[in-house]
Design a protein around this motif. Structure first.
Motif, mmCIF file in Angstrom:
data_model
loop_
_atom_site.group_PDB
_atom_site.id
_atom_site.type_symbol
_atom_site.label_atom_id
_atom_site.label_comp_id
_atom_site.label_asym_id
_atom_site.label_seq_id
_atom_site.Cartn_x
_atom_site.Cartn_y
_atom_site.Cartn_z
ATOM 1 N N SER A 668 73.847 69.694 -46.585
ATOM 2 C CA SER A 668 73.376 70.000 -47.936
ATOM 3 C C SER A 668 72.050 70.732 -47.818
ATOM 4 O O SER A 668 71.202 70.372 -46.991
ATOM 5 N N TYR A 669 71.894 71.781 -48.624
ATOM 6 C CA TYR A 669 70.712 72.632 -48.573
ATOM 7 C C TYR A 669 70.034 72.659 -49.940
ATOM 8 O O TYR A 669 70.700 72.576 -50.978
ATOM 9 N N LYS A 670 68.733 72.853 -49.916
ATOM 10 C CA LYS A 670 68.023 73.156 -51.143
ATOM 11 C C LYS A 670 66.850 74.073 -50.813
ATOM 12 O O LYS A 670 66.437 74.202 -49.660
ATOM 13 N N SER A 710 69.412 76.225 -56.785
ATOM 14 C CA SER A 710 70.694 75.596 -56.503
ATOM 15 C C SER A 710 70.597 74.623 -55.326
ATOM 16 O O SER A 710 69.793 74.804 -54.413
ATOM 17 N N LYS A 711 71.460 73.620 -55.372
ATOM 18 C CA LYS A 711 71.706 72.763 -54.222
ATOM 19 C C LYS A 711 73.083 73.136 -53.688
ATOM 20 O O LYS A 711 74.047 73.199 -54.442
ATOM 21 N N TYR A 713 76.199 72.855 -50.727
ATOM 22 C CA TYR A 713 76.835 71.945 -49.772
ATOM 23 C C TYR A 713 77.916 72.708 -49.003
ATOM 24 O O TYR A 713 78.678 73.478 -49.594
ATOM 25 N N THR A 743 78.279 74.326 -55.200
ATOM 26 C CA THR A 743 76.897 74.680 -55.505
ATOM 27 C C THR A 743 76.527 74.025 -56.819
ATOM 28 O O THR A 743 77.129 74.317 -57.854
ATOM 29 N N GLU A 750 71.651 82.075 -54.863
ATOM 30 C CA GLU A 750 71.971 81.466 -53.586
ATOM 31 C C GLU A 750 72.137 82.556 -52.529
ATOM 32 O O GLU A 750 72.624 83.638 -52.811
#
Length: 853
Positions: A668-670, A710-711, A713, A743, A750
């Motif tokens: 998971s990214y942010k 956005s987060k 995955y 997302t 993104e």
């Protein structure tokens, strides 16, 4: 090749495995190759490959030589989990686990543990400063975040190229590879010669002193980028002008006709979006590749286990480079000096890398300013308007009137191939201002120092009693940029160099349980960079090995990536758009007072449509649609952040002749670092903002580095198999699955995932088939995928390709011959949009090696 054929390939291979399981000829088994292999990159200490706590891939030089790829670096495309993108024949980019791009600042690349990035980019320029083929021992790759141990720029993965130590590998090696590409009329070139020469000389004078010298030259003609897809197909859809009739036509590899070079003209009561003509890349760039690199190293061993290494590397690069624009790198130089001293207890290392972009230039800026050099934008659009109206008055149809207007306005244009064009080009590529020239003039330096200490070696008896290992490290890095007034400025003091410093430290503890069958590990890292608070990165690992040949692993870790120099500090004027670094010191006040380009584009399109279809005046249409314009919701840069969970298995089967390696991960990214385009109206009256933002001449336009809200995955996995049938035949096959899961809070900012969902390859290797002959064949497939970048967005088509080689060992002379080819069926494919079409490369390589000096 479709996926069914690849499944058939795997099925046939596995069936063959079972048929030969009881063969008596398996003396050189996979067991010897895998169970005893040592790796150092995954944990920053020597450990058994099978017991690595995280996924790690490796490609040994001996194995790469058996493949059809001309070099070990290019053979990485056959490694499980690795994605290779090709912006140029002389420039290949490694990535793992998604979010790939041609710069790829999320993937680190080391040579013997030394970062070989170009400082101002924060990423390597392929293998430009890396080792040559003769000096590479093996390449280890961590697919996935390695931030806990390596810090900046390693949240997607890391490659560590390990070279041959002159104490262990003495002798002289010479390699000449001669090939041909551009075969079969795949582009505008007839067949061209490709050449690579490598030299290695290593000598150990005694047990204490040794040195080595390496040199490499590469020359040829690059692949051609000539995608003519229109990037603005709907710009004039409300006037029924599309395709070849679209006056805003903007082909992918044509420059000078982008949005910054377009204007809305009111012609006889209709609004038309018109672009300047621009130039195709194939007409304005040099596709010659001339790359050189060399290194020298001196090694001293005062006593067993202790070694001092002093090395110097240099590279001169002439090739095409792709980022948000395409660049021609001319006389681009990198130099690096390094000192490394290590003992069983500690290691200290320091190095400095200097970068000079030489005579490089931006192809888009060259095209834009070549157009403006003979006629300003205002003059050109005025001439276009006059010529269009005259053509309509003389009875021309609308589409024809636009073509007449363009031909008339282009009179006096510099035509590629003429002396006038060449003279003007030479002038523009030496002007360091992208509003009026095209030069890329950056001088930068990276200074790095680090130290490691193995506490369990320093206090061996204590740590042996508690079956624990403890490793600590400290590192410091400083980027130093010489302000050039165009690409970089120092916002604090124009008379001083720009600096950007970062310090990090980590401690890693591992402990064995259950009679060394279970190993648990934990790492904590702290990083502090200028302009940011300290960030902490943990890693937790577990390896369970019930048997020597069965190993299960699991890990959880976080990772941060701090902005690179150009993301934080860039200050580029280009075509009326200023690209500004996302740190507050660079962009103070812009975020708060700007409006997003996406909403401005939508606003302008709606205004044009209402004028053209509803008969509104321009003022009425602006008033009607003004609420479409949106304030910029983004703000100043923060580091990217990833959480990663991974499980895997590594083991042996079928009498220990089948090696199996499998992994699965979820990330998971942010705070993805990305770019947003925004404008500030050139007025202080809020009532006039919409009118000001309708025209690009009455607004200040910016491209800002910021963070996506956005987060994101993603997840995936890979399976790799290696099998040795007997002393002659072996097979390698792997499949990689990479998926963008979802997302949350999608904001359209993104970063592009830019990764195929499926990537499959298989290699069959035959050694000593008959009288020192060997051969191999590799088949490779990846499916189509969405590609997003500032240069172009769209779909990269699926492709499959084959590499093959045959080799012969002249044992008496010490010469090895290899006749091979990549993409041997010569079916052109692209690995990224905006990049070149890659055809077949066919070559003969001759390598002479001797250990006698």
């Amino acid at each position: 090749m479709n996926q069914k054929l690849y499944l058939l390939f795997i099925f046939v291979s596995l069936k063959s495995f079972s048929q030969v399981e009881n063969s008596k000829a398996k003396q050189d088994s996979i067991k010897k190759e895998e169970l005893n292999e040592i790796v150092i990159t995954a944990s920053r200490r020597s450990e058994n490959f099978m017991h690595s706590p995280i996924s790690i891939e490796q490609l040994k030089s001996a194995e790469a030589k058996k493949m059809g790829s001309p070099s070990i670096y290019e053979a990485l495309e056959n490694v499980k989990g690795v994605q290779i993108i090709t912006p140029s024949l002389g420039f290949k980019v490694i990535n793992t686990r998604g979010f790939a791009n041609s710069t790829n600042v999320r993937f680190a690349q080391l040579v013997d543990g030394i970062d070989n990035q170009a400082p101002h980019l924060g990423a390597p320029i392929a293998n430009a400063l890396g080792a040559n083929d003769l000096d590479i021992d093996k390449i280890e790759i961590i697919p996935g975040t390695a931030a806990a141990l390596y810090g900046m720029n390693a949240i997607n993965g890391l490659a560590n190229i390990q070279t041959k130590n002159p104490f262990e590998y003495e002798g002289v090696s010479i390699q000449q590879l001669t090939g041909v590409n551009h075969v079969g009329n795949i582009d505008r070139f007839s067949p061209k010669i490709y050449s690579q020469f490598n030299l290695r000389f290593a000598k150990a004078f005694n047990q204490k002193f040794a040195f080595k010298i390496n040199a490499s030259t590469t020359g040829g003609t690059d692949w051609v980028a000539d995608d003519r897809t229109d990037l603005a197909p709907n710009a004039n859809i409300s006037t029924n002008l599309s395709g070849a009739d679209n006056p805003a036509y903007d082909e992918v590899n044509g420059y000078g006709n982008e949005s910054a070079n377009r204007k809305t003209l009111n012609l006889n009561g209709k609004n038309y979006v018109v672009a300047r003509t621009g130039y195709r890349e194939t007409d304005i760039t040099d596709y010659d590749i001339k790359n050189y690199k060399a290194d020298v190293g001196f090694y001293f061993r005062p006593k067993t286990g202790n070694e001092l290494a002093v090395t110097y590397k240099t590279a001169l690069i002439n090739t095409i480079y792709q980022r948000s624009n395409r660049f021609r790198l001319d006389d681009y130089t990198l130099n690096q000096v390094a000192v490394d001293y290590h003992t069983p207890i500690f290691q200290v290392k320091a190095y400095a890398t200097t970068e000079n972009t030489g005579n490089s230039y931006n192809l888009r800026s060259l095209a834009e300013n070549m157009d403006r050099a003979y006629k300003s934008d205002d003059k050109w659009f005025a001439d276009y308007t006059t010529a269009y109206k005259n053509a309509i008055t003389n009875g021309a149809a609308i589409a024809d009137a636009h073509k007449i207007a363009r031909t008339t306005s282009d009179q006096g244009r510099f035509e590629p191939g003429t002396e006038a064009y060449e003279n003007k080009e030479n002038e523009l590529i030496n002007i360091n201002n992208w509003d009026i020239g095209a030069a890329l003039r950056v001088k930068s330096t990276l200074v790095h120092g680090e130290g490691l200490i193995n506490w369990d070696k320093a206090f061996a008896s204590f740590f042996e009693k508690i079956e624990t290992k403890l490793l600590s490290g400290l590192d410091y890095r400083n980027y130093i940029i010489v302000p050039d007034g165009n690409y970089f400025i120092n916002p604090v003091s124009a008379s001083k160099n720009l600096t950007y410093q970062k310090t990090g430290a980590f401690t890693q503890v591992t402990k064995d349980f259950l009679g060394s069958k279970l190993r648990l590990g934990a790492t904590i890292r702290m990083d502090k960079a200028d302009y940011f608070e300290a960030k902490f990165t943990p890693q937790f690992t577990a390896v369970y090995s019930p048997k020597e040949s069965l190993n299960f692993r699991a890990s959880y870790q976080n990772g941060y990536r701090f902005p690179s120099i150009f993301e934080g500090f860039s200050n580029v004027n280009s075509g009326g758009v200023k690209r500004v670094g996302g740190l507050r010191i660079m962009s103070d006040g812009i975020f708060e007072n700007s409006y997003t380009k996406a909403s401005i584009d939508k606003f302008q399109a709606q205004v044009n449509s209402d004028v053209n279809t509803l008969g509104l005046t321009q003022a009425q249409a602006i008033e009607k649609n003004k609420n479409t314009i949106q304030k910029n919701p983004y703000t100043y840069l923060e580091p990217e952040f990833v959480k990663s969970f991974e499980i895997g298995f590594r083991g042996m089967a079928l009498n220990k002749n089948l090696f199996i390696d499998a992994d699965f991960y979820y990330n998971s990214y942010k705070n993805f670092i990305a770019q947003v385009e925004a404008s500030i109206p050139n007025t202080t009256d809020p009532n006039l903002f919409p009118t000001s933002l309708y025209s690009r001449t009455t607004q200040s336009r910016y491209r800002l580095w910021t963070n996506s809200k956005s987060k994101i995955y993603n997840y995936g996995g890979s399976l790799g198999l290696k099998y040795r049938f007997d002393n002659t035949f072996s097979a390698l096959t792997n499949v990689t699955y990479t998926k963008l899961d979802r997302t949350d809070d999608k904001d359209g900012l993104e970063d592009g995932f830019n990764t195929p969902e499926f990537n499959v390859n298989g290699t069959l290797i035959a050694e000593n088939i008959w009288k020192n002959f060997g051969a191999s064949a590799t088949a490779r497939y990846q499916n189509n995928f969405d590609y997003v970048s500032f240069l172009v967005s769209g779909t990269v088509p699926a492709y499959w390709s084959m590499d093959a080689q045959i080799n012969y060992n002249f044992q008496k002379s010490g010469i090895k011959a290899k006749l091979g080819g990549t993409n041997i069926l010569n079916k052109p494919y692209t690995s990224i949009l905006g990049g070149p079409a890659i055809g077949g490369l066919y070559y003969l390589s001759l390598t002479w090696e001797t250990s006698k000096i």
